[in-house]
Design an enzyme around this catalytic site. Structure first.
Site, PDB file in Angstrom:
ATOM      1  N   LYS A  90      28.448  58.096  57.241  1.00  0.00           N
ATOM      2  CA  LYS A  90      27.231  57.937  56.645  1.00  0.00           C
ATOM      3  C   LYS A  90      26.168  56.887  57.367  1.00  0.00           C
ATOM      4  O   LYS A  90      24.973  57.106  57.252  1.00  0.00           O
ATOM      5  CB  LYS A  90      27.240  57.735  54.990  1.00  0.00           C
ATOM      6  CG  LYS A  90      27.640  58.816  54.417  1.00  0.00           C
ATOM      7  CD  LYS A  90      27.458  58.674  52.647  1.00  0.00           C
ATOM      8  CE  LYS A  90      27.635  59.871  52.264  1.00  0.00           C
ATOM      9  NZ  LYS A  90      28.877  60.441  52.136  1.00  0.00           N
ATOM     10  N   GLU A 112      18.940  57.957  46.589  1.00  0.00           N
ATOM     11  CA  GLU A 112      19.747  58.247  45.516  1.00  0.00           C
ATOM     12  C   GLU A 112      21.300  58.145  46.066  1.00  0.00           C
ATOM     13  O   GLU A 112      21.674  58.431  47.244  1.00  0.00           O
ATOM     14  CB  GLU A 112      19.422  59.520  44.863  1.00  0.00           C
ATOM     15  CG  GLU A 112      20.263  60.605  45.369  1.00  0.00           C
ATOM     16  CD  GLU A 112      19.632  61.212  46.872  1.00  0.00           C
ATOM     17  OE1 GLU A 112      18.674  60.811  47.179  1.00  0.00           O
ATOM     18  OE2 GLU A 112      20.741  61.537  47.480  1.00  0.00           O
ATOM     19  N   SER A 378      36.116  62.412  58.054  1.00  0.00           N
ATOM     20  CA  SER A 378      34.910  61.667  57.841  1.00  0.00           C
ATOM     21  C   SER A 378      34.825  60.185  57.186  1.00  0.00           C
ATOM     22  O   SER A 378      33.919  59.561  57.435  1.00  0.00           O
ATOM     23  CB  SER A 378      34.176  62.728  56.565  1.00  0.00           C
ATOM     24  OG  SER A 378      34.885  62.884  55.508  1.00  0.00           O
TER      25      SER A 378
HETATM   26  C1  PLP Z   1      29.439  61.370  51.303  1.00  0.00           C
HETATM   27  C2  PLP Z   1      30.712  61.996  52.020  1.00  0.00           C
HETATM   28  C3  PLP Z   1      30.910  63.353  52.595  1.00  0.00           C
HETATM   29  C4  PLP Z   1      30.320  64.288  52.070  1.00  0.00           C
HETATM   30  O1  PLP Z   1      28.802  64.478  52.690  1.00  0.00           O
HETATM   31  P1  PLP Z   1      28.551  65.325  53.573  1.00  0.00           P
HETATM   32  O2  PLP Z   1      27.216  65.140  53.837  1.00  0.00           O
HETATM   33  O3  PLP Z   1      28.969  66.727  53.399  1.00  0.00           O
HETATM   34  O4  PLP Z   1      29.257  64.698  55.110  1.00  0.00           O
HETATM   35  C5  PLP Z   1      32.258  63.433  53.085  1.00  0.00           C
HETATM   36  N1  PLP Z   1      33.123  62.480  53.476  1.00  0.00           N
HETATM   37  C6  PLP Z   1      32.937  61.108  53.168  1.00  0.00           C
HETATM   38  C7  PLP Z   1      34.014  60.129  53.624  1.00  0.00           C
HETATM   39  C8  PLP Z   1      31.631  60.940  52.393  1.00  0.00           C
HETATM   40  O5  PLP Z   1      31.473  59.759  52.184  1.00  0.00           O
END
Ligand code: PLP
Length: 396
Positions: A90, A112, A378
Site C-alpha cells: 500500500k 477511508e 502482498s
Molecule cells: C489492503 C491489502 C490487500 C487488499 O487490497 P488490494 O487493493 O486488493 O491489493 C491485500 N493484501 C494486503 C497485505 C493488504 O494490506
C-alpha cells in the site's frame, strides 16, 4: 488488438466510469486532466523513484521459494511486498498519490480505511510530507483494529470514527466522500485500491505497476526470461494484483490467477467473493460488480481477512474476469490459513492473511515441472498473529 487497460472514458469494458455527485465534477475532472502529465513528469518520477528506493525499500526482492516449489512440482517465485516499509504494497500507492496531491497544490489529505492498513500508509506519507490528514474509519473497525488506530494517531493523523450504518468500510467511504464534497478545492482524497471513480483505478494501477516492472527484470536475471507462466495475487479492491499484472496484461501467454476471499464458502452467505457472487451495480463512484440485494442494498461482506472484505471489486478486475483474461478462485478462510501455515513452515515467511488467499490457490492448480510461477506476497503477517493462533484451534 484487444486491450485490457482503461479507455478514454474511464471504462474497462462495461465497468468503471465516474458516478459522482455534481459538486465533485470539477475536482475529479481536474484530477483526470492532471494525473498523467504529473506521473510522467521528470520531477515526479525523480522524487517518487527516490522515495520508493530509499524510504519504502524497493526493489522488493523476488525470492525463489525452493521448498514450496518442491511441494507443488513447479518453480515458484515470491514477490516480497511484505518487505516494504509499513509491511505491504500500500505504501507504493500512498507515496505516489501524496506527490500528485502536492503537485496539484492540495493542502489537506483525507482517506477511508477498513482494516486500517491504508489508513496507516496514508498517515505515514502525511507525516513524511507534513500534510494534515483525516482518516475515516467505521466505529466497529476502530474497535476491531485498535493497534492500527494508535499507529495512525502516533503518526499525527486524526482518526474519525463513523457511527452510521454497520459502522464499517462502506460507511467510512460515504463519510470520506461527504467530506470531499465540502472541501473539493483544497482536499485530496487518497484512495487505497484500484476502486473509486475514474481516474482512481487507473492511477492506482500505474502507481502499483512498479511491482511488475521489477518482476520483469528480476525474473530475467534469475530465470533467463521476463514472462512467467503464471501470475498469482489476491484481490480485495485489486491494487496488489493490478501492480503484479500491469506490464503483462497484454501478454496472453502469461496466465493470470486471482484469489478473492471465499469466507466460509460462496454459498454460505458469509463471503467476500464479489466476482462470483456480485451483480452489476455502482459503488464508490464506479460501475462494477457489487455484493448487493435485489433492490440494491449493499450486503456486508465477510472474510477472515479484514483487508479483503470489500463489497465491490476494481473495474479492471471485473473486466479481466468477464473477458476470461484472468481466472478467479474463491479461497475460503480455512484454505487461506492452511496456505499461511504452509508458507511459514516451508519458507520461514509469515504472510498477511490477505496474501494467504493467493497461497490458498496453489493446491487448486495443476502445474507442469517447467512452469514458472510468480506469486505476490502482498504483506506481512505480524498484524494477523492472533487470528492465526485462534483459527489453528478450529482447523484441528
Ligand atoms: C489492503 C491489502 C490487500 C487488499 O487490497 P488490494 O487493493 O486488493 O491489493 C491485500 N493484501 C494486503 C497485505 C493488504 O494490506
Amino acid at each position: 488488438m484487444k486491450s485490457y487497460q482503461v479507455d478514454n472514458n474511464g471504462y474497462y469494458g462495461e465497468f468503471g466510469g465516474a458516478y459522482i455527485p455534481e459538486i465533485l465534477y470539477k475536482t475529479v475532472e481536474d484530477l483526470k486532466k492532471a494525473y498523467l502529465p504529473i506521473i510522467e513528469s521528470d520531477s515526479f518520477q525523480k522524487e517518487y523513484r527516490a522515495l520508493l528506493k530509499n524510504y519504502a525499500g524497493r526493489p522488493s526482492s523476488l525470492y525463489f521459494a525452493n521448498r514450496l516449489s518442491e511441494k507443488y512440482g513447479c518453480k515458484i517465485y515470491l514477490k516480497r511486498e511484505d518487505l516494504n516499509h509499513t509491511g505491504a504494497h500500500k505504501i507504493n500507492n500512498a507515496l505516489g498519490q501524496i506527490l500528485i496531491a502536492k503537485a496539484m497544490g492540495k493542502k489537506r489529505i483525507i482517506a477511508e480505511t477498513g482494516a486500517g492498513q491504508h489508513g496507516v500508509a496514508t498517515a505515514t506519507v502525511c507525516a513524511l510530507m507534513n500534510m494534515p490528514c483525516r482518516i475515516y474509519m467505521g466505529a466497529t473497525d476502530v474497535k476491531r483494529q485498535h493497534m492500527n488506530v494508535e499507529r495512525m494517531k502516533m503518526l499525527g493523523a486524526e482518526v474519525f470514527p463513523v457511527e452510521s450504518g454497520n459502522m464499517t468500510l462502506k460507511d467510512a467511504t460515504n463519510e470520506a466522500i461527504r467530506d470531499w464534497c465540502c472541501h473539493p478545492a483544497d482536499t485530496f482524497y487518497i484512495i487505497g485500491s484500484t476502486v473509486g471513480p475514474h481516474p482512481y483505478p487507473d492511477m492506482v494501477a500505474r502507481l502499483q505497476s512498479v511491482i511488475s516492472e521489477e518482476i520483469k527484470y528480476q525474473l530475467k536475471e534469475q530465470e533467463g526470461r521476463e514472462n512467467p507462466d503464471y501470475l498469482i495475487a489476491c484481490v480485495g479492491g485489486g491494487s496488489n494484483a493490478a501492480g503484479t499484472i500491469y506490464h503483462y496484461i497484454d501478454d496472453v501467454d502469461v496466465k493470470i490467477v486471482l484469489a478473492e476471499a471465499g469466507g466460509k464458502g460462496v454459498d454460505s452467505g458469509l463471503t467476500a467473493a464479489t466476482i462470483q457472487c456480485g451483480t452489476l451495480g455502482i459503488i464508490h463512484g464506479s460501475r462494477t460488480l457489487v455484493m448487493q440485494t435485489e433492490d440494491g442494498q449493499i450486503v456486508e461482506p465477510y472474510s477472515i481477512s479484514a483487508g479483503l472484505d470489500y463489497p465491490g471489486i476494481g473495474p479492471m478486475h471485473a473486466n479481466l474476469a468477464k473477458q476470461h483474461r484472468a481466472t478467479v478462485y474463491a479461497v475460503n478462510d480455512d484454505e487461506a490459513v492452511r496456505g499461511a501455515y504452509e508458507l511459514t513452515k516451508l519458507e520461514g515467511i509469515i504472510p498477511a492473511l490477505e496474501s494467504a488467499h493467493a497461497l490458498g490457490v496453489l493446491p487448486k492448480l495443476n502445474f507442469k515441472p517447467t512452469d514458472v510461477v510468480v506469486l505476490t506476497v502482498s504483506g506481512r503477517g505480524d498484524k494477523d498473529l492472533e487470528t492465526y493462533l485462534n483459527y489453528k484451534k478450529e482447523l484441528k
